[in-house]
Design a protein around this motif. Structure first.
Motif, PDB file in Angstrom:
ATOM      1  N   ARG A   1      46.629  28.166  44.182  1.00 48.43           N
ATOM      2  CA  ARG A   1      45.159  28.032  44.350  1.00 48.43           C
ATOM      3  C   ARG A   1      44.632  26.825  44.403  1.00 48.43           C
ATOM      4  NH1 ARG A   1      42.255  32.282  41.264  1.00 48.43           N
ATOM      5  NH2 ARG A   1      40.490  31.358  41.876  1.00 48.43           N
ATOM      6  N   LEU A   2      45.364  25.788  43.912  1.00 50.44           N
ATOM      7  CA  LEU A   2      44.793  24.329  44.066  1.00 50.44           C
ATOM      8  C   LEU A   2      45.343  23.442  45.377  1.00 50.44           C
ATOM      9  CD1 LEU A   2      45.510  23.579  40.297  1.00 50.44           C
ATOM     10  CD2 LEU A   2      43.334  23.645  41.631  1.00 50.44           C
TER      11      LEU A   2
ATOM     12  N   HIS B   1      39.407  35.640  45.724  1.00 52.86           N
ATOM     13  CA  HIS B   1      39.850  35.432  44.610  1.00 52.86           C
ATOM     14  C   HIS B   1      38.754  35.415  43.597  1.00 52.86           C
ATOM     15  CE1 HIS B   1      43.711  34.147  46.524  1.00 52.86           C
ATOM     16  NE2 HIS B   1      44.342  34.986  45.507  1.00 52.86           N
ATOM     17  N   HIS B   2      37.862  34.572  44.337  1.00 54.23           N
ATOM     18  CA  HIS B   2      36.491  34.280  43.381  1.00 54.23           C
ATOM     19  C   HIS B   2      35.737  35.590  43.073  1.00 54.23           C
ATOM     20  CE1 HIS B   2      36.994  29.883  43.279  1.00 54.23           C
ATOM     21  NE2 HIS B   2      37.749  30.093  44.063  1.00 54.23           N
ATOM     22  N   GLU B   3      35.701  36.282  44.117  1.00 53.69           N
ATOM     23  CA  GLU B   3      35.018  37.693  44.272  1.00 53.69           C
ATOM     24  C   GLU B   3      35.589  38.600  42.896  1.00 53.69           C
ATOM     25  OE1 GLU B   3      35.065  39.830  47.711  1.00 53.69           O
ATOM     26  OE2 GLU B   3      34.084  41.485  46.596  1.00 53.69           O
ATOM     27  N   LEU B   4      36.802  38.482  42.861  1.00 53.64           N
ATOM     28  CA  LEU B   4      37.519  39.237  41.979  1.00 53.64           C
ATOM     29  C   LEU B   4      37.252  38.750  40.442  1.00 53.64           C
ATOM     30  CD1 LEU B   4      39.308  41.659  41.232  1.00 53.64           C
ATOM     31  CD2 LEU B   4      41.300  40.247  41.591  1.00 53.64           C
ATOM     32  N   GLU B   5      37.417  37.226  40.453  1.00 56.40           N
ATOM     33  CA  GLU B   5      36.951  36.778  39.292  1.00 56.40           C
ATOM     34  C   GLU B   5      35.762  36.931  38.527  1.00 56.40           C
ATOM     35  OE1 GLU B   5      40.604  33.255  39.054  1.00 56.40           O
ATOM     36  OE2 GLU B   5      38.452  32.773  40.063  1.00 56.40           O
ATOM     37  N   LYS B   6      34.728  36.876  39.607  1.00 53.90           N
ATOM     38  CA  LYS B   6      33.410  37.428  39.188  1.00 53.90           C
ATOM     39  C   LYS B   6      33.133  38.897  38.564  1.00 53.90           C
ATOM     40  CE  LYS B   6      29.982  34.521  41.433  1.00 53.90           C
ATOM     41  NZ  LYS B   6      30.448  34.007  42.615  1.00 53.90           N
ATOM     42  N   ARG B   7      33.914  39.651  39.437  1.00 55.08           N
ATOM     43  CA  ARG B   7      33.950  41.072  38.946  1.00 55.08           C
ATOM     44  C   ARG B   7      34.601  41.229  37.471  1.00 55.08           C
ATOM     45  NH1 ARG B   7      34.075  45.093  42.712  1.00 55.08           N
ATOM     46  NH2 ARG B   7      33.896  46.638  40.773  1.00 55.08           N
ATOM     47  N   ILE B   8      35.550  40.565  37.335  1.00 55.77           N
ATOM     48  CA  ILE B   8      36.310  40.782  35.912  1.00 55.77           C
ATOM     49  C   ILE B   8      35.377  40.130  35.106  1.00 55.77           C
ATOM     50  CG2 ILE B   8      38.262  40.116  34.520  1.00 55.77           C
ATOM     51  CD1 ILE B   8      39.772  39.910  37.361  1.00 55.77           C
ATOM     52  N   ALA B   9      34.834  38.943  35.080  1.00 55.77           N
ATOM     53  CA  ALA B   9      33.972  38.415  34.173  1.00 55.77           C
ATOM     54  C   ALA B   9      33.052  39.390  33.639  1.00 55.77           C
ATOM     55  CB  ALA B   9      33.256  37.097  34.709  1.00 55.77           C
ATOM     56  N   SER B  10      32.211  39.922  34.720  1.00 52.59           N
ATOM     57  CA  SER B  10      31.308  40.974  34.315  1.00 52.59           C
ATOM     58  C   SER B  10      31.772  42.111  33.704  1.00 52.59           C
ATOM     59  CB  SER B  10      30.452  41.087  35.598  1.00 52.59           C
ATOM     60  OG  SER B  10      30.203  42.386  35.781  1.00 52.59           O
TER      61      SER B  10
ATOM     62  N   LEU C   1      39.877  33.924  34.921  1.00 51.44           N
ATOM     63  CA  LEU C   1      40.787  33.148  35.927  1.00 51.44           C
ATOM     64  C   LEU C   1      41.934  34.272  36.236  1.00 51.44           C
ATOM     65  CD1 LEU C   1      41.554  30.686  37.197  1.00 51.44           C
ATOM     66  CD2 LEU C   1      42.812  30.082  35.153  1.00 51.44           C
ATOM     67  N   LEU C   2      42.251  34.301  37.480  1.00 48.16           N
ATOM     68  CA  LEU C   2      43.590  35.169  37.673  1.00 48.16           C
ATOM     69  C   LEU C   2      44.984  34.547  37.462  1.00 48.16           C
ATOM     70  CD1 LEU C   2      42.281  36.351  41.327  1.00 48.16           C
ATOM     71  CD2 LEU C   2      42.217  37.823  39.138  1.00 48.16           C
ATOM     72  N   PHE C   3      45.811  35.243  37.014  1.00 50.80           N
ATOM     73  CA  PHE C   3      47.169  34.829  36.817  1.00 50.80           C
ATOM     74  C   PHE C   3      48.094  35.834  37.753  1.00 50.80           C
ATOM     75  CE2 PHE C   3      45.045  32.654  33.176  1.00 50.80           C
ATOM     76  CZ  PHE C   3      46.169  31.490  33.268  1.00 50.80           C
TER      77      PHE C   3
ATOM     78  N   THR D   1      52.378  30.305  43.913  1.00 54.39           N
ATOM     79  CA  THR D   1      51.619  30.920  44.800  1.00 54.39           C
ATOM     80  C   THR D   1      50.828  31.706  44.560  1.00 54.39           C
ATOM     81  OG1 THR D   1      53.576  30.387  46.341  1.00 54.39           O
ATOM     82  CG2 THR D   1      51.894  31.974  47.020  1.00 54.39           C
ATOM     83  N   SER D   2      49.551  31.555  44.866  1.00 53.79           N
ATOM     84  CA  SER D   2      48.520  32.756  44.572  1.00 53.79           C
ATOM     85  C   SER D   2      48.743  34.037  44.806  1.00 53.79           C
ATOM     86  CB  SER D   2      47.107  32.262  44.706  1.00 53.79           C
ATOM     87  OG  SER D   2      47.021  32.125  46.022  1.00 53.79           O
ATOM     88  N   LEU D   3      47.928  35.038  44.041  1.00 54.23           N
ATOM     89  CA  LEU D   3      48.277  36.471  44.379  1.00 54.23           C
ATOM     90  C   LEU D   3      47.802  36.704  45.733  1.00 54.23           C
ATOM     91  CD1 LEU D   3      46.375  38.316  41.267  1.00 54.23           C
ATOM     92  CD2 LEU D   3      49.093  38.268  42.009  1.00 54.23           C
ATOM     93  N   PRO D   4      48.371  37.579  46.803  1.00 50.56           N
ATOM     94  CA  PRO D   4      48.109  37.793  48.016  1.00 50.56           C
ATOM     95  C   PRO D   4      46.879  38.671  48.407  1.00 50.56           C
ATOM     96  CG  PRO D   4      50.137  39.172  47.475  1.00 50.56           C
ATOM     97  CD  PRO D   4      49.657  38.331  46.128  1.00 50.56           C
ATOM     98  N   PRO D   5      46.362  38.486  49.712  1.00 44.08           N
ATOM     99  CA  PRO D   5      45.057  39.384  49.742  1.00 44.08           C
ATOM    100  C   PRO D   5      45.086  40.971  49.534  1.00 44.08           C
ATOM    101  CG  PRO D   5      45.582  37.628  51.469  1.00 44.08           C
ATOM    102  CD  PRO D   5      46.670  37.760  50.594  1.00 44.08           C
ATOM    103  N   SER D   6      46.597  41.674  49.862  1.00 49.11           N
ATOM    104  CA  SER D   6      46.543  42.899  49.533  1.00 49.11           C
ATOM    105  C   SER D   6      46.218  43.252  48.257  1.00 49.11           C
ATOM    106  CB  SER D   6      48.025  43.294  50.064  1.00 49.11           C
ATOM    107  OG  SER D   6      48.949  42.595  49.337  1.00 49.11           O
ATOM    108  N   ILE D   7      46.770  42.282  47.232  1.00 50.48           N
ATOM    109  CA  ILE D   7      46.840  42.654  45.719  1.00 50.48           C
ATOM    110  C   ILE D   7      45.192  42.388  45.279  1.00 50.48           C
ATOM    111  CG2 ILE D   7      47.270  41.822  43.563  1.00 50.48           C
ATOM    112  CD1 ILE D   7      49.587  43.453  44.941  1.00 50.48           C
ATOM    113  N   ILE D   8      44.700  41.485  45.890  1.00 51.03           N
ATOM    114  CA  ILE D   8      43.172  41.150  45.502  1.00 51.03           C
ATOM    115  C   ILE D   8      42.248  42.314  46.003  1.00 51.03           C
ATOM    116  CG2 ILE D   8      41.149  39.571  45.561  1.00 51.03           C
ATOM    117  CD1 ILE D   8      43.798  38.293  44.289  1.00 51.03           C
ATOM    118  N   GLY D   9      42.652  42.686  47.149  1.00 54.03           N
ATOM    119  CA  GLY D   9      41.750  43.883  47.684  1.00 54.03           C
ATOM    120  C   GLY D   9      42.154  45.188  46.747  1.00 54.03           C
TER     121      GLY D   9
END
Ligand code: PMP
Length: 384
Positions: free
Chosen positions: A74-75, A83-92, A100-102, A267-275
């Motif tokens: 991510r850095l 990634h950020h969209e998913l983090e927002k969803r999780i926070a809410s 923060l995703l791991f 390496t951050s989670l791939p798009p398929s997993i985030i989707g």
């Protein structure tokens, strides 16, 4: 190395050698091997979402749009809007300021705990906490105190006698214990962490999606989100996908981004997993009947086993059936396999000596009829 051969021989002699058993595929609660299939009671696909068309479609769409890999941490350049969209969803979803995703629950616990604590700090951990929590504590260098399972009197005894000898302090618990299937006295833990100026980390790996009116977990059920600093959870179980997160304050998130090594150096989670994870969150909202059916059937299963004289523990979709002796648990597992069930014995060192068990992991795919037949079959093979 001589030690390796000796270790393997020793495990084999004690019939404790772990081996891999690849399946051809899994589908709708069944697991298919070369020439046989079984009803699967060993998976954590609690809501039966892992083959859900909406999740598969979301994963495919993300691959088409964004490729198969995020190709960097991510850095570096592996940080995508989703990634950020998913983090927002999780926070809410978890009722916290941020998240923060791991890459996995294992990495989350190791990263969170090892970056929060250091030598001179103390961590108070339930004796039955998951290996990832133990590894995080060991890596942190903090002094580890393990309290008896769900025993807040013991925890308070340790806090009273030890807390003042250390700088920062963290209490850690699972909210559904993976091998016991029970829940902690969350209200008492929150009370103690406040009384003894500690932080609280809860691991909702087995609770998310299953408990709480909206499926947010045991923290939702207890109405405690505002009083718990760190709510960790995973996507690889009820959410039918993969990956993990911690929901916390924005300040803590910023701190982890700068200090949690399992987050920074991977390496951050791939798009398929985030989707897939975004679709999983939608389904938790849209299909509450999955969790209500699962919990109703789990209660039925546990109660009926009790009526037949079995020792079935827990208060969740995880139903451990205690046989004590490792050999006995292994034999009953083999006999149940002959009847068409895939349920594996859990033996030391994963659980304490003398508490060998079969761990029935119930899912939405297990109907009441299936469970009725299973109870008859368990009675038959164990001659109770
Ligand atoms: N915490 C608990 C309580 C677990 O049971 C597990 C997985 N068995 C993990 C964390 C690790 O999660 P993951 O499988 O995503 O690494």
């Amino acid at each position: 190395m001589e030690r390796i051969g000796k270790f393997l021989r020793d495990r084999e002699e004690k019939r404790l050698l772990r081996v891999l058993r690849p399946a051809r595929f899994r589908k709708e609660g069944k697991i298919y091997f070369k020439d046989k299939s079984f009803i699967d009671f060993s998976s954590n696909d609690y809501l039966g979402l892992s083959g859900h068309p909406k999740i598969k479609e979301a994963a495919e769409k993300s691959i088409t749009a964004l490729g198969t890999s995020s190709s960097a941490s991510r850095l570096l350049s592996g940080d995508l809007n989703i990634h950020h969209e998913l983090e927002k969803r999780i926070a809410s979803f978890k009722e916290k300021e941020d998240a923060l995703l791991f890459n996995s629950g294992y990495q989350a616990n190791v990263g969170i705990i090892s970056s929060l604590l250091r030598k001179g700090d103390a961590v108070f951990s339930d004796k039955l906490n998951h290996a990832s929590i133990i590894d995080g504590m060991l890596l942190s260098g903090a002094k580890i105190f393990r309290f008896r399972h769900n025993d807040t009197e013991h925890l308070e005894f340790l806090l009273k006698s030890q807390r003042n000898n250390y700088k920062d302090s963290l209490i850690v618990t699972e909210t559904v214990f993976s091998m016991e299937g029970d829940k902690p006295p969350l209200g008492e833990l929150v009370f103690l962490k406040e009384k003894y100026s500690s932080m609280l980390l809860v691991d909702e790996a087995h609770a998310t999606g299953v408990f709480g009116e909206k499926g947010k977990g045991v923290v939702e059920e207890a109405g405690m989100a505002g009083r718990i600093e760190l709510i960790m959870g995973t996507f690889g179980k009820a959410m039918g996908s993969f990956g993990a997160y911690v929901a916390c304050s924005s300040e803590l998130k910023k701190y982890f981004v700068n200090s949690a090594r399992s987050f920074i150096y991977s390496t951050s989670l791939p798009p398929s997993i985030i989707g897939a994870n975004l679709a999983g969150l939608d389904l938790i909202e849209e299909e509450p009947f999955r969790r209500s059916t699962l919990l109703r059937n789990s209660d039925y299963f546990r109660q009926e086993l009790g009526k037949r004289g079995f020792s079935a523990r827990g208060t969740s979709q995880i139903v451990p059936l205690i046989f004590g002796d490792s050999e006995k648990a292994a034999k009953i597992s083999r006999d149940l396999q002959k009847e068409g069930y895939w349920v594996l014995p859990i033996r030391p060192p994963t659980i304490p000596e003398g508490e060998a068990r079969l761990r029935f992991s119930l899912t939405y795919h297990h109907t009441k009829d299936m469970l009725e037949k299973l109870i008859d079959d368990i009675s038959k093979v164990s001659h109770v």
